[in-house]
Scaffold this active site. Structure first.
Site, short mmCIF file in Angstrom:
data_model
loop_
_atom_site.label_atom_id
_atom_site.label_comp_id
_atom_site.label_asym_id
_atom_site.label_seq_id
_atom_site.Cartn_x
_atom_site.Cartn_y
_atom_site.Cartn_z
N LYS A 107 5.03 8.17 -11.48
CA LYS A 107 6.43 8.12 -10.78
C LYS A 107 7.46 7.23 -11.73
CE LYS A 107 4.53 8.25 -6.22
NZ LYS A 107 4.57 7.70 -4.75
N ALA A 124 6.51 2.72 -7.03
CA ALA A 124 5.22 2.40 -6.35
C ALA A 124 4.40 3.46 -5.73
CB ALA A 124 5.47 1.28 -5.28
N ASP A 125 3.30 3.23 -5.58
CA ASP A 125 2.45 4.24 -4.89
C ASP A 125 1.36 3.48 -4.05
OD1 ASP A 125 1.79 7.03 -4.46
OD2 ASP A 125 -0.15 6.43 -4.91
N THR A 126 0.87 3.95 -3.00
CA THR A 126 0.03 3.16 -1.92
C THR A 126 -1.05 4.16 -1.45
OG1 THR A 126 1.79 1.64 -1.21
CG2 THR A 126 -0.10 2.16 0.22
N CYS A 133 0.25 -0.15 -5.72
CA CYS A 133 0.54 -0.63 -7.29
C CYS A 133 2.09 -0.41 -7.07
CB CYS A 133 -0.19 0.27 -8.10
SG CYS A 133 0.35 -0.13 -9.99
#
Length: 185
Positions: free
Chosen positions: A52, A69-71, A106
């Site tokens: 991203k 961010a990624d979750t 993250c």
């Protein structure tokens, strides 16, 4: 001022509530291909956040610092993605019922001088979900678009027995850490 490389309303609200000035700028990045390469949730979520960020830098440049961010939601290191339909949502939620659930985020901050990557985990211990309550939640459709079909601020809230970690991590952005990183902006 930062650029939030995300369409997430929850991430935007976290930034607003923290008083961090931002503009929200979506990026196109398909993380599904990464699932073929990364089976460990921590490795996957960092690879997705990096993807991203790369897409955001390519699209917008670094005139304004970027946050991507990624979750992911995981039970016993199994990645629980966004459910495609109600039946898949039921199966995903049943794995969480009465179990320890890790919500892993993250976040990457990047400006012209530095890049900071932050991985954080918030764990929830859930009581078993009531079947009727689960059915009503599934029918409501509120699980759509949620990693692990989970809403810790909604349906799952009353089933939380214990929380280990920060709520902001579970909601998709470690704003406390971001505030430290971006304090000079």
């Amino acid at each position: 001022m930062i650029r939030l490389a995300s369409t997430s309303e929850t991430r935007a609200k976290l930034l607003q509530d923290t008083g961090i000035e931002f503009i929200q700028s979506p990026v196109d990045f398909d993380e599904e291909e990464l699932l073929k390469v990364y089976k460990n949730p921590r490795d996957f979520v960092c690879a997705a956040a990096r993807g991203k960020m790369e897409a955001a830098v390519e699209k917008y440049g670094l005139e304004i610092p970027i946050v991507a961010a990624d979750t992911v939601v995981a039970v016993s290191d199994e990645i629980l993605r966004k459910a495609k339909d109600e039946e898949e949502a039921r199966k995903i939620l049943q794995k969480q019922s009465g179990n320890k659930v890790d919500i892993i985020t993250c976040m990457i901050y990047k400006d012209k001088e530095k890049t900071v990557e932050d991985l954080d985990v918030t764990s929830y211990i859930f009581a078993p979900f009531d079947e009727e309550d689960l059915q009503n939640y599934l029918k409501s459709g509120q699980w759509r678009g949620k990693a692990g079909a989970c809403m810790v601020e909604g349906f799952c809230k009353k089933y939380i027995k214990e929380v280990l970690g920060r709520e902001s991590t579970a909601m998709g952005l470690q704003v406390e850490r971001l505030a430290e990183i971006a304090k000079d902006l």
